[in-house]
Scaffold this active site. Structure first.
Site, PDB file in Angstrom:
ATOM      1  N   LYS A 228       0.824  -1.204   0.000  1.00 48.14           N
ATOM      2  CA  LYS A 228       0.000   0.000   0.000  1.00 48.14           C
ATOM      3  C   LYS A 228       0.861   1.258   0.000  1.00 48.14           C
ATOM      4  CE  LYS A 228      -4.216  -1.954   1.958  1.00 48.14           C
ATOM      5  NZ  LYS A 228      -5.184  -1.946   3.085  1.00 48.14           N
ATOM      6  N   ARG A 268      -2.285  -9.814   5.981  1.00 44.75           N
ATOM      7  CA  ARG A 268      -2.862 -10.051   4.652  1.00 44.75           C
ATOM      8  C   ARG A 268      -1.890  -9.497   3.618  1.00 44.75           C
ATOM      9  NH1 ARG A 268      -6.180  -7.244   0.990  1.00 44.75           N
ATOM     10  NH2 ARG A 268      -7.690  -8.566  -0.107  1.00 44.75           N
TER      11      ARG A 268
END
Length: 292
Positions: A228, A268
């Site tokens: 991210k 994750r």
């Protein structure tokens, strides 16, 4: 100490494992517009193949999603999301892979659970679909409640906080209370602070540096930092500029180790092997500290 994801006895097909360490969840985007893999696994055949590779690499769970949640992403028609997700969930489950479904829609959650999914990962925390809690209650499987304020196309406008840590905890607590009121067992709930969802990179790092606030809830929590923009921002701050999404896996693994050390129950990630090794190191570190 990691809080376990509850109700996870390995012999049951609808429950994920409890290996005594932070779990590693592999991300499987069955979408043409993912920020991280550019639709590489948009076809059912390719998605199943990649899910199998992640399982062989050691993923405890494979998280199958048919709708991109990147900033600015547009909603996907329900019929299309079902067509993308359900065949992949079914085939991976039949092959012995433990599968989570990444969806904001109760109908998709129900169909995926019927196809064998052992967890629902709802990035909206039940806000996008008021029927989601009932779907999870009926399936009686673990439920990831993520902090979320608005759909992808407008979430950046909602990244305004006086105290991001306390506000995220308060808003997550409200979503947990709503889920429990709808009949979801508290022992099935996992929290996710929602890194990148209505948050700047600065907000994300404040949350990551205060994971004790999530531990204090008494519920297991999941961290989804993989590739991210918070990773990109941190690398750029140190002069690293050639960091396309799939070039951020080593940095992601570092965050996985830190999160596991701070008590995360699951990370994750896109690259399973590097984060699996990272949580092994965190576990070894914790064991050595406990043996002093």
């Amino acid at each position: 100490m990691q809080r376990s994801i509850t109700g996870c006895s390995p012999p049951l097909p609808h429950t994920p494992p409890q290996p005594g360490r932070c779990l590693v969840m592999g991300i499987l985007n069955v979408t043409p517009d993912s920020f991280s893999d550019g639709g590489r696994y948009a076809s059912t055949r390719r998605a199943i193949g990649h899910g199998m590779r992640m399982a062989r690499a050691g993923a405890d769970l494979v998280d199958v999603g048919g709708e991109s949640t990147r900033p600015g992403a547009r909603p996907v028609p329900l019929r299309e999301e079902l067509a993308r997700v359900v065949p992949v969930v079914r085939e991976l489950t039949l092959a012995g892979v433990r599968v989570s479904v990444d969806t904001m829609h109760a109908e998709v959650a129900r169909a995926a659970a019927e196809a064998g999914a052992c967890m629902v990962n709802d990035v909206s925390g039940g806000l996008a679909d008021p029927c989601m809690a009932a779907a999870v209650r009926d399936a009686d499987i673990p439920y990831v409640i993520t902090h979320w304020r608005a759909p992808s196309r407008e979430m950046d406008r909602h990244a305004v906080y006086d105290d991001v840590v306390s506000e995220v905890i308060a808003e997550l607590t409200a979503r947990v209370e709503a889920a429990v009121a709808a009949g979801v067992r508290p022992s099935r709930i996992i929290l996710d602070p929602g890194l990148g969802f209505a948050k700047t990179s600065r907000h994300d790092w404040q949350l990551l540096s205060n994971l004790g606030a999530l531990r204090a809830t008494g519920l297991p929590f999941l961290i989804g930092a993989s590739r991210k923009r918070l990773i990109h921002a941190a690398l750029q701050a140190h002069g690293t500029h050639d960091t396309e999404a799939d070039g951020r896996d080593a940095a992601t693994a570092a965050v996985s180790a830190l999160a596991a050390s701070e008590g995360a129950s699951c990370v994750r990630v896109h690259d399973v092997r590097s984060s699996l090794h990272a949580v092994y190191m965190a576990s070894a570190w914790a064991t050595a500290n406990g043996a002093r």
